[in-house]
Motif scaffolding. Structure first.
Motif, PDB file in Angstrom:
ATOM      1  N   THR A  47      42.591 -15.899  41.843  1.00 51.99           N
ATOM      2  CA  THR A  47      42.960 -17.173  41.222  1.00 51.99           C
ATOM      3  C   THR A  47      43.035 -18.248  42.292  1.00 51.99           C
ATOM      4  O   THR A  47      43.718 -18.086  43.304  1.00 51.99           O
ATOM      5  CB  THR A  47      44.310 -17.058  40.493  1.00 51.99           C
ATOM      6  N   VAL A  48      42.320 -19.334  42.063  1.00 53.22           N
ATOM      7  CA  VAL A  48      42.215 -20.429  43.036  1.00 53.22           C
ATOM      8  C   VAL A  48      42.700 -21.712  42.386  1.00 53.22           C
ATOM      9  O   VAL A  48      42.431 -21.965  41.206  1.00 53.22           O
ATOM     10  CB  VAL A  48      40.751 -20.586  43.509  1.00 53.22           C
ATOM     11  N   GLN A  49      43.430 -22.516  43.160  1.00 54.98           N
ATOM     12  CA  GLN A  49      43.884 -23.822  42.679  1.00 54.98           C
ATOM     13  C   GLN A  49      43.118 -24.922  43.399  1.00 54.98           C
ATOM     14  O   GLN A  49      42.946 -24.888  44.613  1.00 54.98           O
ATOM     15  CB  GLN A  49      45.381 -24.014  42.918  1.00 54.98           C
ATOM     16  N   SER A  51      42.833 -29.030  44.096  1.00 58.61           N
ATOM     17  CA  SER A  51      43.475 -30.344  44.054  1.00 58.61           C
ATOM     18  C   SER A  51      42.447 -31.382  44.482  1.00 58.61           C
ATOM     19  O   SER A  51      41.276 -31.076  44.653  1.00 58.61           O
ATOM     20  CB  SER A  51      44.699 -30.372  44.973  1.00 58.61           C
ATOM     21  N   SER A 119      43.020 -27.832  33.475  1.00 56.30           N
ATOM     22  CA  SER A 119      43.731 -27.029  34.472  1.00 56.30           C
ATOM     23  C   SER A 119      43.114 -27.267  35.841  1.00 56.30           C
ATOM     24  O   SER A 119      41.968 -27.704  35.961  1.00 56.30           O
ATOM     25  CB  SER A 119      43.644 -25.542  34.110  1.00 56.30           C
ATOM     26  N   GLN A 120      43.902 -26.983  36.872  1.00 59.38           N
ATOM     27  CA  GLN A 120      43.410 -27.061  38.243  1.00 59.38           C
ATOM     28  C   GLN A 120      42.995 -25.691  38.781  1.00 59.38           C
ATOM     29  O   GLN A 120      42.617 -25.577  39.940  1.00 59.38           O
ATOM     30  CB  GLN A 120      44.489 -27.640  39.158  1.00 59.38           C
ATOM     31  N   LEU A 121      43.073 -24.676  37.930  1.00 59.31           N
ATOM     32  CA  LEU A 121      42.829 -23.314  38.383  1.00 59.31           C
ATOM     33  C   LEU A 121      41.381 -22.887  38.176  1.00 59.31           C
ATOM     34  O   LEU A 121      40.673 -23.410  37.311  1.00 59.31           O
ATOM     35  CB  LEU A 121      43.758 -22.343  37.657  1.00 59.31           C
ATOM     36  N   ARG A 123      39.262 -18.963  38.156  1.00 62.07           N
ATOM     37  CA  ARG A 123      39.397 -17.503  38.234  1.00 62.07           C
ATOM     38  C   ARG A 123      38.040 -16.907  38.571  1.00 62.07           C
ATOM     39  O   ARG A 123      37.097 -17.016  37.785  1.00 62.07           O
ATOM     40  CB  ARG A 123      39.946 -16.943  36.920  1.00 62.07           C
ATOM     41  N   GLN A 286      42.912 -23.799  47.372  1.00 62.29           N
ATOM     42  CA  GLN A 286      43.779 -22.773  47.936  1.00 62.29           C
ATOM     43  C   GLN A 286      43.797 -21.544  47.037  1.00 62.29           C
ATOM     44  O   GLN A 286      43.732 -21.651  45.803  1.00 62.29           O
ATOM     45  CB  GLN A 286      45.206 -23.307  48.093  1.00 62.29           C
ATOM     46  N   ILE A 287      43.898 -20.392  47.681  1.00 66.82           N
ATOM     47  CA  ILE A 287      44.003 -19.134  46.949  1.00 66.82           C
ATOM     48  C   ILE A 287      45.451 -18.964  46.498  1.00 66.82           C
ATOM     49  O   ILE A 287      46.361 -18.888  47.317  1.00 66.82           O
ATOM     50  CB  ILE A 287      43.562 -17.945  47.816  1.00 66.82           C
ATOM     51  N   ILE A 288      45.662 -18.910  45.193  1.00 69.36           N
ATOM     52  CA  ILE A 288      47.004 -18.732  44.640  1.00 69.36           C
ATOM     53  C   ILE A 288      47.350 -17.253  44.528  1.00 69.36           C
ATOM     54  O   ILE A 288      48.424 -16.815  44.936  1.00 69.36           O
ATOM     55  CB  ILE A 288      47.112 -19.414  43.270  1.00 69.36           C
ATOM     56  N   THR A 289      46.428 -16.489  43.976  1.00 66.87           N
ATOM     57  CA  THR A 289      46.650 -15.050  43.800  1.00 66.87           C
ATOM     58  C   THR A 289      45.419 -14.298  44.292  1.00 66.87           C
ATOM     59  O   THR A 289      44.356 -14.396  43.671  1.00 66.87           O
ATOM     60  CB  THR A 289      46.908 -14.700  42.321  1.00 66.87           C
TER      61      THR A 289
END
Length: 353
Positions: A47-49, A51, A119-121, A123, A286-289
């Protein structure tokens, strides 16, 4: 619809039941066979965010307005998705992981990227024959993609920095040349700062004039005469210094302009280096998960899909029975059989002759 019609339809279905059963068994059996024969796959997800991206250019004169934040985020998500799917990132990943026996095109086919609405995510999904390989490929894919994508975004800033560095070297040489000429002028004329020398000469002449006036008042004619000669010498020196002002000011102005240009480019180079490092760090993505080894394999065929296929085959079988019944009643089968028998009798007759 009357009961007799319903019973008639049921009789048709009962008559041709084997057609429905054959179509049902063939459809469901084929789907189950594909599910059993297909290689087991595990899917890992990162999961990547995303911005707002950092500026990619270093403005030399002014900073223009940028698009809305939402549009930038959506554009960055789409660009990074396309970069992972269409770029050479999968090939770079396999170069990093030589122990994994897989081709770049094969890895590319195993990549799936989801962009949720509003969303900003992002997958990023990667499939592999075992869970650990799937997680390793997913994490390496995103990390390598971020690095290469950052380098791609930084190219305009890198090119600008190199251009500034070239101009900075030219400005440094120009400044050195201007300073050397000013220094040679000062050495040749034995002066430091011309304006300070002129002011000092003015002060000295004024002091000598006061001493001359005091000597005359005290009746020291000889002393006053000597001081007067000194004043004349100092005035001649002052005139000489004033005569040097035009050339000195030109040389000093050239040094000042060259130093201003050099300092301006020096600041811009530092700004370009900071922005280049900022883009390479790619703080906007950025990598969230990170991916973890999945515990269960991915279902080859969804149970809903199997049910849908079974129901569809039953409906198709029923429709096919009605079609077959219609063809039988209309005599199509009998006429076709009669033409077939006649075609078989013709060669026998010719042979008898």
């Amino acid at each position: 619809m009357e009961i007799q019609d319903i019973l008639k339809y049921l009789q048709i279905v009962r008559k041709w039941w084997w057609v429905i059963a054959l179509l049902f068994v063939t459809t469901v059996g084929t789907m189950l066979a594909l599910a059993l024969l297909t290689e087991t796959q595990y899917e890992a997800t990162v999961t990547v965010q995303v911005s707002a991206p950092p500026p990619q250019e270093v403005p030399l004169y002014s900073q223009f307005g940028r698009q809305a934040l939402r549009d930038e985020i959506e554009q960055t998500r789409s660009s990074f998705k396309e970069f992972l799917e269409e770029g050479d990132v999968p090939y770079r990943v396999l170069e990093t992981l030589p122990d994994i026996q897989m081709r770049g095109g094969e890895l590319r086919d195993r990549i799936t990227i989801d962009l949720p609405d509003n969303s900003q995510l992002m997958r990023v999904h990667v499939r592999a024959p075992d869970s650990k390989t799937a997680a390793l490929l997913a994490n390496t894919l995103v990390e390598t993609g971020l690095k290469l994508y950052g380098q791609l975004l930084a190219k305009p800033t890198v090119n600008t920095r190199k251009f500034i560095e070239g101009e900075l070297e030219v400005a440094r040489q120009e400044l050195k040349s201007a300073e050397d000429k000013l220094t040679q002028f000062q050495i040749a004329n034995k002066i430091g700062n011309l304006n300070s020398a002129i002011n000092s000469q003015y002060d000295l002449i004024r002091s000598l004039q006061i001493q001359r006036d005091l000597a005359r008042a005290e009746g020291g004619t000889i002393k006053a005469q000597a001081i007067e000669e000194t004043i004349l010498e100092r005035e001649a020196e002052l005139q000489n210094l004033i005569g040097l002002s035009a050339e000195y000011n030109e040389l000093a102005d050239r040094v000042e302009r060259a130093r201003t240009t050099y300092n301006f480019l020096l600041d811009k180079r530092a700004e370009a280096q900071i922005k280049e490092n900022q883009i390479l760090e790619l703080g906007s993505i950025q990598i969230i998960t990170p991916a973890r080894p999945p515990k269960k394999p991915v279902a080859t065929l969804n149970s809903k899909l199997i049910v849908l296929g079974a129901v569809g085959s039953l409906l198709a079988g029923v429709l096919l029975t009605f079609l077959l019944e219609y063809l039988e009643i209309s005599g199509v089968f009998r006429s076709f059989q009669k033409r077939s028998e006649e075609s078989d009798m013709i060669p026998l007759t010719q042979h008898a002759r």
